[in-house]
Design a protein around this motif. Structure first.
Motif: not given
Length: 177
Positions: A159-160, A163, A167
């Motif tokens: 998930k990180r 993300r 970005k």
């Protein structure tokens, strides 16, 4: 020019807050220390020993020190400092505790001839140990467990990464021809 005027206004408010706080807390400082000194030195002179003198000196020194901190915190609070407000509340708590213990010790000595109320001042190092322990636990012990959990969980790592990729994608500039 406007900033200088604002700074002078803040200094004026701080000095007014200092004088108001000094007028409020100085009589308490003198009254509690004076009452304790009169009761212990004049009334209870026969039971005066080295430990009692050291305790009286410690209480007088700590109340005078906290008095100065309370006055400074009152001036900074008036300027709008949140950290000073938090620190000022701790200083005031210690100042009030020492004043209360001095009055209670004086009354207790007059009534019973003993002085066990000074044990209440042991609350201060107990709170210091509590805050120190929670600081160590939250920043060193609990913080390490958090890092280990993040490394072990592959779902959170994925998930990180997603993300981070989003970005970076949003941050790119599109060129239109």
């Amino acid at each position: 020019r406007g900033r200088i005027t604002m700074a002078r206004g803040a200094e004026k408010k701080a000095s007014q807050a200092k004088s108001v706080a000094a007028k409020t807390y100085f009589p308490i400082l003198c009254g509690t220390n004076g009452l304790y000194a009169v009761v212990r030195c004049l009334v209870g002179f026969s039971t005066l020993n080295w430990f009692t003198c050291m305790r009286a000196a410690f209480m007088a020194l700590s109340s005078y020190t906290m008095y100065g901190f309370v006055i400074e915190a009152a001036a900074q609070n008036n300027a709008g400092g949140k950290n000073a407000q938090i620190a000022g509340s701790h200083y005031f708590d210690i100042y009030a505790l020492v004043s209360f213990v001095q009055i209670l010790a004086s009354v207790e000595f007059l009534i019973r001839g003993t002085e066990y109320s000074w044990y209440l001042t042991l609350i201060v190092p107990a709170f210091a140990a509590y805050y120190g322990g929670t600081f160590v636990f939250n920043n060193f012990i609990k913080g390490k467990e958090k890092d280990e959990e993040e490394e072990e969980d592959p779902v959170m790592a994925a998930k990180r990464e997603r993300r981070q990729a989003l970005k970076e994608k949003r941050g790119r500039v599109k060129m239109v021809r």
